[in-house]
Design an enzyme around this catalytic site. Sequence first.
Site, PDB file in Angstrom:
ATOM      1  N   ASP A  85       0.853  -1.192   0.000  1.00  0.00           N
ATOM      2  CA  ASP A  85       0.000   0.000   0.000  1.00  0.00           C
ATOM      3  C   ASP A  85       0.887   1.239   0.000  1.00  0.00           C
ATOM      4  O   ASP A  85       2.046   1.196   0.415  1.00  0.00           O
ATOM      5  CB  ASP A  85      -0.936   0.004   1.206  1.00  0.00           C
ATOM      6  CG  ASP A  85      -0.201  -0.026   2.543  1.00  0.00           C
ATOM      7  OD1 ASP A  85       0.719  -0.851   2.692  1.00  0.00           O
ATOM      8  OD2 ASP A  85      -0.525   0.782   3.429  1.00  0.00           O
ATOM      9  N   GLU A 149       0.143  -0.850   5.895  1.00  0.00           N
ATOM     10  CA  GLU A 149       1.182  -0.218   6.712  1.00  0.00           C
ATOM     11  C   GLU A 149       0.975   1.286   6.832  1.00  0.00           C
ATOM     12  O   GLU A 149       1.190   1.869   7.899  1.00  0.00           O
ATOM     13  CB  GLU A 149       2.552  -0.509   6.104  1.00  0.00           C
ATOM     14  CG  GLU A 149       3.732  -0.127   7.000  1.00  0.00           C
ATOM     15  CD  GLU A 149       4.196   1.317   6.820  1.00  0.00           C
ATOM     16  OE1 GLU A 149       4.970   1.798   7.654  1.00  0.00           O
ATOM     17  OE2 GLU A 149       3.787   1.955   5.819  1.00  0.00           O
TER      18      GLU A 149
END
Length: 454
Positions: A85, A149
Amino acid sequence: MDCKPYIRAHADELIESLAALIRIPSVEGAPEEEAPYGRDVARCLHETLALCERLGFRTHNMDHRVGWCEYGEGKEMVAVLGHLDVVPAGDGWTEAEPFSGIVRDGRIYGRGAMDDKGPMVAAIYALAALRDADFMPARRIRILFGTNEETGCQDMVWYREHGGELPVMGFTPDGEYPIINGEKGIMNCIYTRRLHQTGAYRLRKFEGGTASNVSPAYAVAELDCPADAAGRIAADKVTVTPVEGGIRVEAQGVSAHGSTPEQGENAIGRLAQALCQLPLEGELGDCMAFLAEHIGMETRGESLGLAMRDDLSGELTVNLGVASFADETLSLTLSVRYPVTKTYDQAHPRLERAFSLGGFAETAMHHDAAIYLPPESELIRKLSKVYETETGEKAELKCIGGGTYAKSMPGLVAFGPIFPGDEVREHKPDEYMEIERLLQNAEIIAAAMYELVK
């Protein structure tokens, strides 16, 4: 074992694989079926696992939140943990489109090139280099692909809570070289106090900041008060403006990261100190006095009774990141970072007691424990050997106030991908990774994998 020939021979393939992932805008989106963090994030995970399968690795998709590829046999597992991500593109891109993956002048551009798709693709090809050499590791090597994250690391919480295997050791290429062997503990918390206001001065607005981990550069308050109140405040970087029925007080500060608040000037603390020049009464007066006297412009928690330090990571830090006032309730969001050799049980009771004495109640607390691996530990010894062999430079260890993905899983430290002295482009416009650094990371990761499992 020399993995460099394989990595260099497959450089074009590695770069194109990374470019394909960069072209997927894997910013967190609305949850959908089989896409808990958004459709594009899930698509990026699926494409990454497909790449691993094409390279001949076993793969697993764990509820579209975490995936992994694996090589080798054995009861024990060594992990390389990273994430797919990315943060939003933001404004200011001039060299390339944010999700182009374009290669120009020895660099690959795009959101995620450095943080963290580049290092993860490097890890995949590092593992392929080991397999191509017919190396049979004594421990399994697992590359774990996280997908949350940037917005909370709930992917790894989910992984642990749903039986995900924990490694005996490992690293995340989501920090800096040489080795980050210590990270301060972090307490992100919210304290609130409801005010029953009396007297001629009444607060109607008090706000500043955007996040717990950013020292605020601006804060503003508005009060209902007598007309002569504007002349009662005289403070550097504070502006007072008469408004209907009262005054507006604006304080300027200097922004800094919440892990290094001493490098900034906290506008919220400055605002509270300015308001204390007014003859505030009752609970409002007590509340502002607490803020001014116990937080103010301090960054080490001295007046909160929190001050502590160690020789490895230095002082505890306190950052008052956000303040807001609504429904007669003042809310304060803080980030407290305590030294690596200290514990939550040493820091939290002091924090809670100080705010309780100020009339505040703790309404939220998120804690990430400190991590520290001593120089003599197996992981640090082996990673130090790898770094020094591969670069010819001393593997200086460092402890930081920030947090990396290593906090998501026990037994991990941050190892790469940014080399000392290199420009840090993560989260910034025109994020890029130099092709040579990308390949160098793949070579170092391959050497580290080999060292940890031989």
